[in-house]
Design an enzyme around this catalytic site. Structure first.
Site, mmCIF file in Angstrom:
data_model
loop_
_atom_site.group_PDB
_atom_site.id
_atom_site.type_symbol
_atom_site.label_atom_id
_atom_site.label_comp_id
_atom_site.label_asym_id
_atom_site.label_seq_id
_atom_site.Cartn_x
_atom_site.Cartn_y
_atom_site.Cartn_z
ATOM 1 N N ASP A 1 -9.326 -8.789 -7.993
ATOM 2 C CA ASP A 1 -9.587 -7.772 -6.964
ATOM 3 C C ASP A 1 -8.406 -6.806 -6.861
ATOM 4 O O ASP A 1 -7.829 -6.607 -5.794
ATOM 5 C CB ASP A 1 -9.850 -8.430 -5.611
ATOM 6 C CG ASP A 1 -10.392 -7.450 -4.579
ATOM 7 O OD1 ASP A 1 -10.946 -6.406 -4.994
ATOM 8 O OD2 ASP A 1 -10.254 -7.717 -3.374
ATOM 9 N N ILE A 2 -8.054 -6.165 -7.961
ATOM 10 C CA ILE A 2 -6.919 -5.248 -7.977
ATOM 11 C C ILE A 2 -7.366 -3.895 -7.429
ATOM 12 O O ILE A 2 -8.317 -3.292 -7.935
ATOM 13 C CB ILE A 2 -6.368 -5.091 -9.401
ATOM 14 C CG1 ILE A 2 -5.875 -6.448 -9.920
ATOM 15 C CG2 ILE A 2 -5.239 -4.074 -9.439
ATOM 16 C CD1 ILE A 2 -5.439 -6.418 -11.359
#
Length: 465
Positions: free
Chosen positions: A302-303
């Site tokens: 989840d960058i």
């Protein structure tokens, strides 16, 4: 056997009683004189007189009182010491507060907590509500407990179960709340400490438990220090968990040292895209973090800018946070197989997650690197081909199309501007990776660093924000 009745409550009495065992009323002199020393004649006369008076008093009572007296008289009264208090002193109030029993759906009230430590700022925290309860004393007058107040009078501490600490800072949650998700970090100060901390709160069994599990398993301070020594580095942007614990048996919290401000807030404040130098600096530092967590069998998954923090005053320190979606892609050293629909699809920030995440497959190392490529484009150019789409399926289709045609993706984002060679090389490399293939982190970072030097910057220099 001769007997008599109490003139106050009508209870049947046995010889020798000076006080009524039911109401504690002192009996008449007839009961006092009745004993072994009395003559039978006088005793019989006195008993008959007492019975006659009792019967006359009973006839004068109301029908309902007669029924009560009959019920009381039918009870077996065990001998006990006389009571000192009279019935008048033990009498219940005439208008007792009615006891309201909880319905099938009790009224919901908002739970709050107060903070002993100093609060830097107070954003909205979402906490699920608690239910009001009524209590009743064992004997005597029924009482209702007062409903919970919106602001607790006594502070409720969040017990820190982290190593080396027995109690963490409490949290101020006086503002109305509705769901177990924290929308923005809450900065707090430990008592007698000048260092501020960030508190993250969530549902006990929610995604925050996944983050705590990752931090305890793959991001221990000892493991980070060992990595720094092996790679001759001075800093690695892995958050250090200062404490954790449970609150109210329903919520879990994590405490981190203050890591500054999020990149998302910086971009919103500037209201303009970041320069290519700053984007390449950020990418190099995040690559170091990804290499570390990938070597410990995890991926971030989840960058995005909200999960990247920059330390104020020390802009060379960049942290990658937010491990709620962290996935163990290689348990026991064996890479998981590619299986679509094995997980919930579309998890994470929709514009930046990989195609694998859209299809419900477990994210792998290439997923993180592709997400970083999408972020780099958005930070520098401020757009992506699917940025305006709201349907996850439509976003997935666009990403699948441009993953196979990187040049078209770059032309769409850069428009009439010259396409950055560093962006082109990086995206070409990560989009060509197989699901279980190990990336060449050194090659990727060296390519970004070389382009950065050509622009007159370096990885170690402060960020120009």
């Amino acid at each position: 056997m001769p007997f008599q009745f109490c003139p106050q409550c009508g209870t049947k009495l046995q010889p020798g009683y000076r006080f009524c065992p039911s109401c504690g009323e002192k009996l008449s002199c007839a009961a006092e004189d009745f004993g072994p020393g009395s003559s039978p004649a006088s005793t019989k006369a006195e008993v008959e007189t007492a019975i006659t008076k009792t019967n006359l008093a009973a006839r004068s009572c109301k029908p309902t009182e007669n029924k009560v007296q009959e019920d009381i008289a039918s009870m077996n009264v065990s001998p006990r010491p006389p009571l000192r208090k009279t019935r008048k002193s033990l009498r219940l109030d005439k208008d007792p507060t009615p006891l309201v029993l909880p319905s099938a759906h009790p009224a919901i009230v908002e739970e709050t907590a107060t903070m002993k430590a100093k609060v830097e700022f107070e954003p909205t925290i979402d906490v699920s509500p608690s239910r009001g309860k009524c209590t009743r004393s064992g004997k005597g007058k029924a009482k209702m407990s007062s409903p919970p107040k919106r602001q607790a009078e006594e502070p409720q501490n969040l017990c820190d179960k982290g190593s080396g600490a027995t109690q963490g800072p409490a949290v101020n949650a006086a503002s109305p709340v509705s769901s177990p998700v924290i929308k923005s970090p809450l900065k707090v100060l430990r008592p007698n400490s000048k260092e501020s901390h960030i508190l993250k709160l969530g549902a006990k069994e929610g995604k925050i438990f996944n983050e705590q599990n990752f931090l305890q398993r793959a991001a221990k301070p000892a493991a980070v220090d060992k990595w720094l020594k092996q790679n001759k580095m001075d800093f690695l942007g892995i958050p250090s968990c200062a404490g954790f614990g449970l609150h109210a048996d329903s919520y879990r919290f994590l405490i981190f040292p203050d890591m500054g401000r999020s990149l998302h807030s910086v971009i919103e404040k500037e209201n303009k895209p970041l320069s290519e130098i700053v984007v390449l600096q950020l990418a190099c530092r995040i690559l170091d973090v990804l290499r570390f967590i990938h070597s410990n069998e995890y991926v971030h998954a989840d960058i995005n800018a909200e999960n990247i923090y920059i330390k104020p005053g020390q802009d060379a320190q960049v942290y990658l946070v937010g491990y709620c979606h962290a996935f163990r892609y290689c348990p026991g050293g064996k890479h998981v197989e590619y299986r679509e629909a094995s997980r919930t699809p579309h998890e994470g920030a929709l514009p930046f997650i990989s195609v694998d995440a859209h299809k419900g497959a477990g994210p792998s190392r290439r997923s993180d690197l592709q997400s970083l490529g999408y972020c780099m484009l958005h930070w520098h150019m401020g757009t992506l081909p699917w940025i305006e789409l709201a349907q996850p399926e439509q976003v997935a289709v666009q990403k699948q199309r441009y993953r196979e045609d990187v040049d078209a993706l770059l032309r769409h984002c850069f428009g009439k501007k010259r396409v950055s060679s560093a962006f082109h090389t990086y995206l070409k490399s990560v989009m060509a990776l197989e699901y279980s293939e190990e990336p060449n982190y050194s090659s990727l970072k060296n390519g970004l660093s070389a382009a950065l030097h050509q622009l007159g910057g370096s990885v170690e220099s402060p960020l120009s924000l």
